[in-house]
Design a protein around this motif. Structure first.
Motif, PDB file in Angstrom:
ATOM      1  N   GLN A 166      -8.078 -10.788   1.961  1.00  2.00           N
ATOM      2  CA  GLN A 166      -6.798 -10.760   1.245  1.00  2.00           C
ATOM      3  C   GLN A 166      -6.253  -9.346   1.141  1.00  2.00           C
ATOM      4  OE1 GLN A 166      -5.123 -13.492   0.385  1.00  2.00           O
ATOM      5  NE2 GLN A 166      -3.433 -12.135  -0.163  1.00  2.00           N
ATOM      6  N   ILE A 167      -7.126  -8.379   0.896  1.00  2.00           N
ATOM      7  CA  ILE A 167      -6.698  -6.976   0.815  1.00  2.00           C
ATOM      8  C   ILE A 167      -6.109  -6.528   2.142  1.00  2.00           C
ATOM      9  CG2 ILE A 167      -7.525  -4.593   0.636  1.00  2.00           C
ATOM     10  CD1 ILE A 167      -9.540  -5.577  -1.449  1.00  2.00           C
ATOM     11  N   ILE A 168      -6.814  -6.854   3.218  1.00  2.00           N
ATOM     12  CA  ILE A 168      -6.444  -6.357   4.543  1.00  2.00           C
ATOM     13  C   ILE A 168      -5.161  -6.990   5.067  1.00  2.00           C
ATOM     14  CG2 ILE A 168      -7.174  -6.333   6.975  1.00  2.00           C
ATOM     15  CD1 ILE A 168     -10.065  -6.037   5.888  1.00  2.00           C
ATOM     16  N   LYS A 169      -4.909  -8.242   4.720  1.00  7.27           N
ATOM     17  CA  LYS A 169      -3.758  -8.927   5.315  1.00  7.27           C
ATOM     18  C   LYS A 169      -2.505  -8.898   4.441  1.00  7.27           C
ATOM     19  CE  LYS A 169      -4.452 -13.736   3.792  1.00  7.27           C
ATOM     20  NZ  LYS A 169      -4.670 -15.122   4.250  1.00  7.27           N
ATOM     21  N   SER A 170      -2.606  -8.377   3.209  1.00  9.02           N
ATOM     22  CA  SER A 170      -1.432  -8.303   2.332  1.00  9.02           C
ATOM     23  C   SER A 170      -0.442  -7.275   2.871  1.00  9.02           C
ATOM     24  CB  SER A 170      -1.855  -7.929   0.908  1.00  9.02           C
ATOM     25  OG  SER A 170      -2.703  -8.923   0.368  1.00  9.02           O
ATOM     26  N   PRO A 171       0.835  -7.628   2.977  1.00  2.00           N
ATOM     27  CA  PRO A 171       1.821  -6.785   3.674  1.00  2.00           C
ATOM     28  C   PRO A 171       1.906  -5.348   3.180  1.00  2.00           C
ATOM     29  CG  PRO A 171       2.746  -8.940   3.217  1.00  2.00           C
ATOM     30  CD  PRO A 171       1.434  -8.898   2.511  1.00  2.00           C
ATOM     31  N   ASN A 173      -0.341  -3.714   1.414  1.00  2.00           N
ATOM     32  CA  ASN A 173      -1.625  -3.067   1.674  1.00  2.00           C
ATOM     33  C   ASN A 173      -1.722  -2.609   3.121  1.00  2.00           C
ATOM     34  OD1 ASN A 173      -2.515  -3.394  -0.937  1.00  2.00           O
ATOM     35  ND2 ASN A 173      -3.711  -5.228  -0.504  1.00  2.00           N
ATOM     36  N   ILE A 174      -1.193  -3.425   4.036  1.00  2.00           N
ATOM     37  CA  ILE A 174      -1.220  -3.067   5.463  1.00  2.00           C
ATOM     38  C   ILE A 174      -0.502  -1.739   5.671  1.00  2.00           C
ATOM     39  CG2 ILE A 174      -0.314  -3.685   7.748  1.00  2.00           C
ATOM     40  CD1 ILE A 174      -0.808  -6.632   6.984  1.00  2.00           C
ATOM     41  N   LEU A 175       0.696  -1.615   5.102  1.00  2.00           N
ATOM     42  CA  LEU A 175       1.439  -0.366   5.235  1.00  2.00           C
ATOM     43  C   LEU A 175       0.718   0.768   4.512  1.00  2.00           C
ATOM     44  CD1 LEU A 175       5.135  -1.562   4.838  1.00  2.00           C
ATOM     45  CD2 LEU A 175       4.079  -0.618   6.890  1.00  2.00           C
ATOM     46  N   GLY A 176       0.155   0.464   3.324  1.00  3.29           N
ATOM     47  CA  GLY A 176      -0.578   1.484   2.580  1.00  3.29           C
ATOM     48  C   GLY A 176      -1.751   2.030   3.371  1.00  3.29           C
ATOM     49  N   ILE A 177      -2.481   1.143   4.025  1.00  5.37           N
ATOM     50  CA  ILE A 177      -3.608   1.562   4.877  1.00  5.37           C
ATOM     51  C   ILE A 177      -3.104   2.460   5.996  1.00  5.37           C
ATOM     52  CG2 ILE A 177      -5.306   0.726   6.556  1.00  5.37           C
ATOM     53  CD1 ILE A 177      -5.545  -1.800   4.688  1.00  5.37           C
ATOM     54  N   GLU A 178      -1.984   2.090   6.599  1.00  3.06           N
ATOM     55  CA  GLU A 178      -1.421   2.895   7.681  1.00  3.06           C
ATOM     56  C   GLU A 178      -0.947   4.258   7.178  1.00  3.06           C
ATOM     57  OE1 GLU A 178      -1.624   2.422  10.785  1.00  3.06           O
ATOM     58  OE2 GLU A 178      -2.319   0.349  10.794  1.00  3.06           O
ATOM     59  N   TYR A 179      -0.355   4.293   5.976  1.00  2.00           N
ATOM     60  CA  TYR A 179       0.038   5.590   5.410  1.00  2.00           C
ATOM     61  C   TYR A 179      -1.197   6.475   5.204  1.00  2.00           C
ATOM     62  CZ  TYR A 179       4.498   3.286   4.244  1.00  2.00           C
ATOM     63  OH  TYR A 179       5.687   2.612   4.304  1.00  2.00           O
ATOM     64  N   MET A 180      -2.247   5.880   4.652  1.00  8.10           N
ATOM     65  CA  MET A 180      -3.484   6.642   4.408  1.00  8.10           C
ATOM     66  C   MET A 180      -4.087   7.120   5.724  1.00  8.10           C
ATOM     67  SD  MET A 180      -4.013   6.531   1.051  1.00  8.10           S
ATOM     68  CE  MET A 180      -5.739   6.615   0.676  1.00  8.10           C
ATOM     69  N   LYS A 181      -4.085   6.250   6.716  1.00 12.24           N
ATOM     70  CA  LYS A 181      -4.618   6.628   8.035  1.00 12.24           C
ATOM     71  C   LYS A 181      -3.813   7.773   8.622  1.00 12.24           C
ATOM     72  CE  LYS A 181      -3.875   4.202  11.823  1.00 12.24           C
ATOM     73  NZ  LYS A 181      -3.867   3.126  12.832  1.00 12.24           N
ATOM     74  N   SER A 182      -2.509   7.727   8.458  1.00 13.96           N
ATOM     75  CA  SER A 182      -1.643   8.782   8.990  1.00 13.96           C
ATOM     76  C   SER A 182      -1.930  10.118   8.321  1.00 13.96           C
ATOM     77  CB  SER A 182      -0.167   8.402   8.783  1.00 13.96           C
ATOM     78  OG  SER A 182       0.132   7.179   9.425  1.00 13.96           O
ATOM     79  N   LEU A 183      -2.113  10.107   7.006  1.00 11.30           N
ATOM     80  CA  LEU A 183      -2.441  11.332   6.286  1.00 11.30           C
ATOM     81  C   LEU A 183      -3.761  11.920   6.778  1.00 11.30           C
ATOM     82  CD1 LEU A 183      -1.443  10.333   2.630  1.00 11.30           C
ATOM     83  CD2 LEU A 183      -0.252  11.956   4.110  1.00 11.30           C
ATOM     84  N   LEU A 184      -4.737  11.036   7.034  1.00 13.44           N
ATOM     85  CA  LEU A 184      -6.036  11.492   7.530  1.00 13.44           C
ATOM     86  C   LEU A 184      -5.900  12.104   8.925  1.00 13.44           C
ATOM     87  CD1 LEU A 184      -8.300   8.502   6.385  1.00 13.44           C
ATOM     88  CD2 LEU A 184      -8.361  10.842   5.493  1.00 13.44           C
ATOM     89  N   LYS A 185      -5.154  11.432   9.795  1.00 10.91           N
ATOM     90  CA  LYS A 185      -4.981  11.928  11.165  1.00 10.91           C
ATOM     91  C   LYS A 185      -4.262  13.274  11.190  1.00 10.91           C
ATOM     92  CE  LYS A 185      -5.138   7.813  14.094  1.00 10.91           C
ATOM     93  NZ  LYS A 185      -4.426   7.053  15.142  1.00 10.91           N
TER      94      LYS A 185
END
Length: 420
Positions: A166-171, A173-185
């Protein structure tokens, strides 16, 4: 000076967006809020319901200090490219201390753990992803399954599998994960904050109390645009007034089916090779489009014919939009290789944000455009190509408005930036 950035579409601006803006400033103790906003076409692969200038004014009247346009090549892209381009643009501004985003989860710890996996792509995760892709799942679904398996089998986060899913597929959250990934990269110094989403879900069609999703508002406008007054309680009064004025002026609402004639034309006159040059066209989807356009005229019907487990609706919509707008893979990857956004295009700002603008001019890594006519003096060839595509796409949007309402619209050359 403390500044928070928000990535948004405001399609249209509603009470939930106002809540996020207020919470973002409160959580980060920020003096200024900078919005990276999609222009006339948005991430789910549709035209915005009203134009970018109206939506910019909505944002500025409700707490935003500066609104910057996300180039159309990335505003209509997948969540990964949409998010990275937005965060990279915020980072390039040189004035952003914090990034605030909505999330069904409401905190950043779990999202950062998941983002770290996507950044590092452990071998076990890649193997699982490959298996699910071979089974015919779309990339988004395959990645969701692979992430859930990796987190569960490696006992990360220590949550039940159904909760992880549910965490991974929530819309959001999906964008939030991508924002976090972008900050890390990017190894960015920008600090992330998550505001827990309240009220209706991202894709929710229902409305309750005074909170509604943008999806529900658009659905009401599409079903019965004459019942605009029913939306007043779900939008700040200034945003509602602007929406009402825009509709009365024949500048909206605009829906994807309003592009049907242009899409039909493009699909019929374009060769399969020409379509294949456009962003997101792959795996022979152009063959399905060619078959669909023989028997169907509306975009909804074309999408219904083309849809498969591998091609979800959002992917098909983005692909059709890229064909309509003639946005090409070669240009897209050239922009990616050269740092994503090639400039900072200001859509609007508040007069009382002069310190923010001075700081932007001092610290920004990119050319700043406030007047399109002067852009030739500050942009290189790559930047000019990106801007020309943006202007072309705005012209197409104005054609759609003119075709539906007979309304003449100002193009990017003649429309002044919004100053409040």
């Amino acid at each position: 000076m403390n500044t928070v950035g928000i990535v948004a579409e405001y399609n249209p601006f509603h009470n939930g967006h106002l809540y996020q803006l207020e919470q973002a400033k409160k959580m980060t103790n920020s003096q200024y809020t900078v919005i990276i906003m999609s222009g006339n076409f948005v991430q789910r692969g549709e035209p915005s319901i009203v134009n970018k200038w109206t939506r910019t004014r909505m944002a500025l009247l409700n707490g935003a200090n500066l609104v910057i346009e996300l180039p159309v090549h990335f505003s209509t892209s997948s969540a990964e490219f949409f998010s990275f381009a937005s965060v990279k643009l915020l980072d390039d501004l040189g004035i952003i201390d914090n990034l605030c985003f909505g999330s069904e989860l409401g905190n950043t710890y779990e999202l950062k753990e998941i983002a770290s996996i996507l950044c590092n792509e452990p071998e076990y995760f890649k193997e699982k992803l490959s298996i699910y892709l071979k089974e015919g799942f779309s990339f988004a679904t395959a990645r969701s399954h692979a992430l859930t398996d990796y987190l569960t089998d490696h006992h990360i986060l220590d949550l039940p599998k159904d909760e992880l899913t549910q965490i991974i597929k929530s819309p959001n959250n999906i964008l939030g994960i991508e924002y976090m990934k972008s900050l890390l990269k990017l190894n960015s110094k920008i600090k992330p904050y998550a505001v827990k989403r309240v009220g209706a879900s991202y894709h929710g069609d229902n409305i309750s109390d005074n909170l509604s999703s943008a999806s529900a508002i658009r659905k009401i406008l599409k079903k019965s645009p004459s019942d605009l007054n029913t939306l007043a309680k779900y939008m700040p009064s200034s945003a509602y007034d602007l929406l009402e004025t825009s509709i009365e002026a024949g500048e909206g609402p605009i829906f994807f089916d309003d592009c049907s004639s242009l899409i039909n034309y493009k699909l019929k006159v374009s060769t399969k090779d020409q379509m294949e040059n456009c962003i997101d066209v792959s795996e022979g989807i152009q063959n399905r489009f060619k078959k669909a356009v023989i028997n169907y005229s509306t975009i909804s019907d074309i999408i219904g014919y083309t849809r498969t487990r591998r091609y979800p609706i959002s992917r098909i919509q983005r692909t059709l939009l890229h064909i309509l707008l003639s946005l090409h893979k070669e240009d897209f990857w050239n922009f990616v290789e050269n740092g994503f956004a090639q400039y900072v295009k200001i859509l609007g700002f508040r007069k009382d944000s002069s310190d923010l603008l001075k700081s932007l001019k001092t610290n920004c890594n990119l050319p700043i455009i406030s007047n399109v006519k002067d852009s030739i003096n500050v942009l290189n060839d790559t930047g000019l190509k990106m801007l020309k595509d943006e202007i072309k796409c705005s012209d197409i949007y104005n054609i759609i408005i003119g075709d539906k309402y007979g309304t003449p619209c100002k193009n990017d050359y003649s429309h002044p930036i919004i100053i409040i």
